[in-house]
Design a protein around this motif. Structure first.
Motif, PDB file in Angstrom:
ATOM      1  N   GLY A   1       0.816  -1.194   0.000  1.00 24.16           N
ATOM      2  CA  GLY A   1       0.000   0.000   0.000  1.00 24.16           C
ATOM      3  C   GLY A   1       0.860   1.259   0.000  1.00 24.16           C
ATOM      4  O   GLY A   1       2.036   1.250  -0.351  1.00 24.16           O
TER       5      GLY A   1
ATOM      6  N   ARG B   1      -3.694  -0.713  -7.888  1.00 25.93           N
ATOM      7  CA  ARG B   1      -4.120  -2.098  -7.688  1.00 25.93           C
ATOM      8  C   ARG B   1      -3.030  -3.007  -8.210  1.00 25.93           C
ATOM      9  O   ARG B   1      -2.176  -2.579  -8.994  1.00 25.93           O
ATOM     10  N   GLU B   2      -3.036  -4.242  -7.755  1.00 25.31           N
ATOM     11  CA  GLU B   2      -2.008  -5.189  -8.153  1.00 25.31           C
ATOM     12  C   GLU B   2      -2.495  -5.999  -9.351  1.00 25.31           C
ATOM     13  O   GLU B   2      -3.634  -6.500  -9.366  1.00 25.31           O
TER      14      GLU B   2
ATOM     15  N   ARG C   1      -4.728   6.157  -7.167  1.00 29.08           N
ATOM     16  CA  ARG C   1      -4.991   4.900  -6.487  1.00 29.08           C
ATOM     17  C   ARG C   1      -4.363   3.777  -7.307  1.00 29.08           C
ATOM     18  O   ARG C   1      -4.117   3.949  -8.505  1.00 29.08           O
TER      19      ARG C   1
ATOM     20  N   ASP D   1       4.907   3.791  -2.747  1.00 24.22           N
ATOM     21  CA  ASP D   1       3.821   2.873  -3.091  1.00 24.22           C
ATOM     22  C   ASP D   1       4.392   1.461  -3.173  1.00 24.22           C
ATOM     23  O   ASP D   1       5.180   1.155  -4.069  1.00 24.22           O
TER      24      ASP D   1
ATOM     25  N   THR E   1      -6.383  -7.022  -8.426  1.00 19.49           N
ATOM     26  CA  THR E   1      -7.128  -6.798  -7.185  1.00 19.49           C
ATOM     27  C   THR E   1      -8.067  -5.604  -7.367  1.00 19.49           C
ATOM     28  O   THR E   1      -8.097  -4.969  -8.424  1.00 19.49           O
TER      29      THR E   1
ATOM     30  N   SER F   1      -0.663  -2.801  -4.050  1.00 19.81           N
ATOM     31  CA  SER F   1      -1.885  -3.039  -3.278  1.00 19.81           C
ATOM     32  C   SER F   1      -1.685  -4.192  -2.301  1.00 19.81           C
ATOM     33  O   SER F   1      -0.966  -5.148  -2.563  1.00 19.81           O
TER      34      SER F   1
ATOM     35  N   ARG G   1      -2.494   1.783 -12.043  1.00 24.14           N
ATOM     36  CA  ARG G   1      -2.547   3.081 -11.339  1.00 24.14           C
ATOM     37  C   ARG G   1      -3.402   4.033 -12.156  1.00 24.14           C
ATOM     38  O   ARG G   1      -3.331   4.042 -13.383  1.00 24.14           O
TER      39      ARG G   1
ATOM     40  N   TRP H   1      -9.278  -1.679  -6.592  1.00 24.98           N
ATOM     41  CA  TRP H   1      -8.535  -0.439  -6.449  1.00 24.98           C
ATOM     42  C   TRP H   1      -8.339  -0.104  -4.976  1.00 24.98           C
ATOM     43  O   TRP H   1      -9.229  -0.309  -4.148  1.00 24.98           O
ATOM     44  N   SER H   2      -7.167   0.465  -4.655  1.00 24.38           N
ATOM     45  CA  SER H   2      -6.918   0.941  -3.290  1.00 24.38           C
ATOM     46  C   SER H   2      -7.654   2.260  -3.069  1.00 24.38           C
ATOM     47  O   SER H   2      -8.241   2.827  -4.001  1.00 24.38           O
TER      48      SER H   2
END
Length: 564
Positions: free
Chosen positions: A346, A528-529, A526, A382, A512, A385, A552, A514-515
């Motif tokens: 994160g 995600r992986e 934001r 960063d 995954t 995620s 991203r 979104w953060s």
């Protein structure tokens, strides 16, 4: 006789001195001191009148209380500029005006806080106006001068004792004025003393003709080579017989003619560049600029006048600006590498050491460096995620009931999963059960699980699933009978569903959710992986890069509004 024994009345040993009012032996009662401070706030750049100095003023002192970029100026009531007139700044020095001599001072040392000033002994023979050339906030101007308290009657001139004081002859008459006059006849001398009316004058001896007299011998050299000077006639003592020069002691000093003044060298002096002093450097460190005033001036009649620059065109004009450097500036230095990110996944932060270092390598306060050029010592990082998954233990082996219906339990937790290569999408809302029914078996009859055939696989390629029927049967002397599943809870239930694969589908992109956005307003991002996984959920390089989902994106573009 020592000179200090002579009083202001020119009598030896009288001990009289001039008082503040200029009266010999006075008690400072015939004049008064006028003083004040000009502290008005001004806004308009230019000349502003400060105070009026009346005619007859003495002991004049006008001083700026603190150094500033303002200037003092002086002008007579008749309109003649004496100091700093017509927007031309004069150099410090002596300037004649209103019947007295003014001394203009302007300290220019960098560390000096003293303001500029002008002083004069006086007395003035006309009214003077003092101005300030305003350029920055007024620090205060102190002024003082002395004026007569009331009109003073003309005083008779001070007199020496009658007779030749050098030879110690004669006395003094306090009741009448005496005057020394030069006589052209050869014996010369003074008027005989006036005798009372009832006294018969004594018979005067016949005068002896003088053997020596004064003769004009020429003139002095001119006091100036140009711009109007003066020269004076000179006289020698000569013998009347052969006109040869002899010692001046042989002639009567009282009959020596006064030197005659004659103007000379009237042609103008060549113009010249008058160079002022350099201003302070514009910066306290590093390269800066400093300025000075350069004026074309010309001397005439003991005064220096500003003239047009064309009169100095035959001379190379001095520079009016110059670079300067008081010292080398301190600079920012990065003293360490970036630290590890504060979180394993994160968004987190990392830091490094940034210090202000002087030119000799010492650590100094940050204020000595340019804060606008300071490198960042903290930044976001960063780490990708964070994946979360349900973690649980195996079912407990012990049923809560020894026979019949019971429960068995297990531990269930939602934790961040740091293991790479797993297709985790978060814990979700469906929490696995942490308890289930168990049955240790009928207390009389025997039970067991029975299974049916597997159904067709649900996916044509890749991972799918198929099912089968699983029922609980009770065996008794009468045969088998279907009983509720909880009757078999004490036994390991066969799988009713399992994964299946008819053929491989190839690698696919997995990602995954979104953060959360890194900022709530004015633009954040934001993440995600995204991973490429094969059919057996292992990392793969076989995915099409053109089809890779973004990891991203920007978010929260709306502007920030303050909380009210």
């Amino acid at each position: 006789m020592p000179e200090q024994g002579l009083g202001c009345d020119e009598y030896l040993g009288s001990g009289k001195v001039m008082d503040r009012c200029g009266v010999c032996g006075g008690e400072n009662t015939t004049c008064r001191l006028v003083s004040g401070v000009f502290k008005h706030s001004l806004t308009k750049i230019g000349y502003h009148k400060i105070v009026e100095i009346p005619e007859g003023a003495t002991k004049i002192n006008v001083t700026e209380m603190v150094k500033s970029r303002n200037y003092l100026a002086l002008r007579s009531r008749s309109g003649r500029s004496i100091i700093n007139g017509n927007w031309a700044i004069d150099r410090p020095g002596k300037y004649e005006g209103a019947g007295t001599m003014f001394t203009y001072r302007r300290p220019n040392e960098i560390r000096s806080t003293a303001g500029e000033s002008f002083l004069a002994e006086g007395p003035t023979n006309e009214i003077l106006d003092v101005y300030m050339i305003f350029q920055q906030p007024n620090p205060g101007i102190h002024y003082e001068y002395t004026i007569p308290e009331k009109p003073v009657d003309p005083q008779p001139p001070n007199h020496r004792p009658e007779g030749n004081a050098v030879n110690g002859q004669g006395g003094h008459d306090n009741h009448r004025n005496t005057h020394q006059e030069n006589y052209t006849p050869a014996g010369g001398g003074r008027d005989p003393p006036r005798l009372p009316d009832n006294q018969v004058p004594a018979v005067q001896p016949p005068r002896r003709p003088r053997d020596y007299n004064w003769k004009m011998a020429g003139t002095t050299e001119c006091s100036a080579s140009c711009g109007k000077g003066f020269r004076y006639s000179t006289f020698h003592c000569v013998s009347r017989l052969n006109q040869g020069q002899v010692s001046e002691a042989l002639c009567d000093s009282s009959s020596k003619p006064s030197p005659q003044q004659e103007a000379c060298s009237l042609q103008p002096c060549p113009a010249f560049w008058d160079i002022g002093e350099w201003s302070e450097c514009s910066t306290t460190c590093g390269l800066g600029m400093q300025h000075r005033q350069v004026l074309c001036r010309q001397n005439y009649a003991n005064r220096t006048l500003n003239v047009h620059t064309s009169r100095c065109e035959h001379l190379e004009r001095p520079e009016i600006t110059s670079s300067c450097q008081l010292k080398i500036c301190s600079e920012w230095q990065v003293r360490s590498e970036w630290s590890a990110c504060s979180v394993p996944c994160g968004l987190g932060q990392r830091s490094r050491e940034v210090r202000c270092v002087s030119n000799v390598g010492d650590f100094v306060p940050d204020e000595e460096c340019n804060m606008n050029l300071r490198p960042f010592d903290v930044e976001n990082c960063d780490m990708g995620s964070c994946a979360k998954s349900w973690f649980y233990t195996e079912w407990g082996n012990r049923c809560s009931a020894e026979c019949g219906m019971g429960l068995r339990t297990r531990g269930v937790l939602c934790l961040t999963n740091h293991v790479s290569g797993l297709p985790l999408e978060g814990c979700g809302s469906e929490r696995p059960q942490n308890s289930q029914v168990c049955n240790s078996g009928a207390c009389e009859n025997r039970i067991e699980w029975f299974t049916g055939p597997w159904s067709q696989c649900s996916a044509e390629c890749g991972a799918g699933s198929h099912q089968r029927a699983v029922v609980c049967l009770m065996k008794s002397e009468e045969g088998h009978s279907v009983v509720p599943p909880y009757e078999c809870s004490s036994l390991d239930r066969p799988l009713g569903q399992q994964s299946c694969t008819l053929k491989a589908c190839g690698a696919k992109w997995f990602h995954t959710d979104w953060s959360a956005c890194s900022k709530t307003c004015e633009g954040g991002f934001r993440v995600r992986e995204v991973r490429c996984l094969s059919d057996d959920s292992l990392p793969s390089d076989a995915c099409d890069q053109k089809l890779k989902p973004g990891g991203r994106e920007d978010c929260s573009p709306e502007p920030c509004t303050p909380n009210i």
